[in-house]
Design a protein around this motif. Sequence first.
Motif, PDB file in Angstrom:
ATOM      1  N   ARG A  42       0.829  -1.208   0.000  1.00  0.00           N
ATOM      2  CA  ARG A  42       0.000   0.000   0.000  1.00  0.00           C
ATOM      3  C   ARG A  42       0.867   1.263   0.000  1.00  0.00           C
ATOM      4  N   ILE A  43       1.938   1.268   0.766  1.00  0.00           N
ATOM      5  CA  ILE A  43       2.813   2.441   0.791  1.00  0.00           C
ATOM      6  C   ILE A  43       3.535   2.588  -0.544  1.00  0.00           C
ATOM      7  N   LYS A  44       3.902   1.470  -1.140  1.00  0.00           N
ATOM      8  CA  LYS A  44       4.517   1.506  -2.474  1.00  0.00           C
ATOM      9  C   LYS A  44       3.569   2.161  -3.480  1.00  0.00           C
ATOM     10  N   ASP A  45       2.309   1.724  -3.494  1.00  0.00           N
ATOM     11  CA  ASP A  45       1.320   2.319  -4.394  1.00  0.00           C
ATOM     12  C   ASP A  45       1.154   3.803  -4.105  1.00  0.00           C
ATOM     13  N   ALA A  46       1.083   4.153  -2.838  1.00  0.00           N
ATOM     14  CA  ALA A  46       0.905   5.558  -2.458  1.00  0.00           C
ATOM     15  C   ALA A  46       2.090   6.407  -2.915  1.00  0.00           C
TER      16      ALA A  46
ATOM     17  N   SER B 195       7.426  15.046  -2.168  1.00  0.00           N
ATOM     18  CA  SER B 195       8.696  15.642  -2.573  1.00  0.00           C
ATOM     19  C   SER B 195       9.851  14.643  -2.525  1.00  0.00           C
ATOM     20  N   ARG B 196       9.691  13.578  -1.743  1.00  0.00           N
ATOM     21  CA  ARG B 196      10.771  12.593  -1.599  1.00  0.00           C
ATOM     22  C   ARG B 196      10.506  11.326  -2.409  1.00  0.00           C
ATOM     23  N   ARG B 197       9.562  11.380  -3.314  1.00  0.00           N
ATOM     24  CA  ARG B 197       9.121  10.183  -4.029  1.00  0.00           C
ATOM     25  C   ARG B 197      10.281   9.467  -4.731  1.00  0.00           C
TER      26      ARG B 197
ATOM     27  N   SER C   1      16.898 -11.479  -1.500  1.00  0.00           N
ATOM     28  CA  SER C   1      16.331 -12.542  -2.334  1.00  0.00           C
ATOM     29  C   SER C   1      14.891 -12.880  -1.952  1.00  0.00           C
ATOM     30  N   ASN C   2      14.444 -12.471  -0.771  1.00  0.00           N
ATOM     31  CA  ASN C   2      13.054 -12.714  -0.375  1.00  0.00           C
ATOM     32  C   ASN C   2      12.083 -11.764  -1.071  1.00  0.00           C
ATOM     33  N   ASN C   3      12.549 -10.588  -1.461  1.00  0.00           N
ATOM     34  CA  ASN C   3      11.664  -9.581  -2.047  1.00  0.00           C
ATOM     35  C   ASN C   3      11.989  -9.297  -3.504  1.00  0.00           C
ATOM     36  N   GLU C   4      13.225  -9.069  -3.811  1.00  0.00           N
ATOM     37  CA  GLU C   4      13.784  -8.833  -5.132  1.00  0.00           C
ATOM     38  C   GLU C   4      13.427  -7.491  -5.757  1.00  0.00           C
ATOM     39  N   GLU C   5      12.186  -7.021  -5.632  1.00  0.00           N
ATOM     40  CA  GLU C   5      11.806  -5.778  -6.296  1.00  0.00           C
ATOM     41  C   GLU C   5      11.640  -4.600  -5.347  1.00  0.00           C
ATOM     42  N   TRP C   6      11.245  -4.857  -4.118  1.00  0.00           N
ATOM     43  CA  TRP C   6      10.886  -3.764  -3.207  1.00  0.00           C
ATOM     44  C   TRP C   6      11.002  -4.270  -1.789  1.00  0.00           C
ATOM     45  N   GLN C   7      11.595  -3.493  -0.930  1.00  0.00           N
ATOM     46  CA  GLN C   7      11.605  -3.815   0.493  1.00  0.00           C
ATOM     47  C   GLN C   7      11.388  -2.541   1.271  1.00  0.00           C
TER      48      GLN C   7
END
Length: 188
Positions: free
Chosen positions: A86-90, A98-100, A115-121
């Motif tokens: 949800r925070i990623k989408d937001a 400003s810090r996007r 390796s557990n996430n690979e794209e986003w943590q």
Amino acid sequence: MSNKYKFRSYEDLYFTTQTVVNWADVFTRNLYKNIVIDSLKFCQEKKGLEIYAWVMMTNHLHFILGTHQNPLNEILRDFKSYTSRRIKDALYNNNYESRRYWLTHMFEYEGHKNSNNEEWQFWQQDNHPIRLFNADITRQKLNYIHNNPVKAGFVEEPAHWVYSSAGDYLADRKGLLDILLLEGLYYV
């Protein structure tokens, strides 16, 4: 991996900490704080999460938690997974953040390293659970949680911090989350 900090019993209370990777100050914006609050309410209503004390700082959360339904490690795993998405989408959809670029780049970078996430943590992996096996340790953690914003210099009194259960304990004021009061534990 260490066995020291694990959920051992589902009948006990635990002190836990959830920390944003790199201690990034994300919870300075109401948008992200509200995602966390709404998710915690859902976990309370649908997953059996029992919150006895809590505080949300700018980059981490502390709790005293319990459950009599789903295991705490599973509840926290789902909470962290959901809030991360949800925070990623937001972040991606908020043109006024400003810090996007900095934040999304950092969370993507951390995800590529894991390796557990690979794209986003978003969250650090561990919850660092500490079983609260007696009243003295429970009181110490309760005081620590509620004094965290005071120590950080955000407020002069614990009950003044809205994103905390301190008002429930110290000011007889209902906070943002429903909590179960720890009876008989007074501040020292």
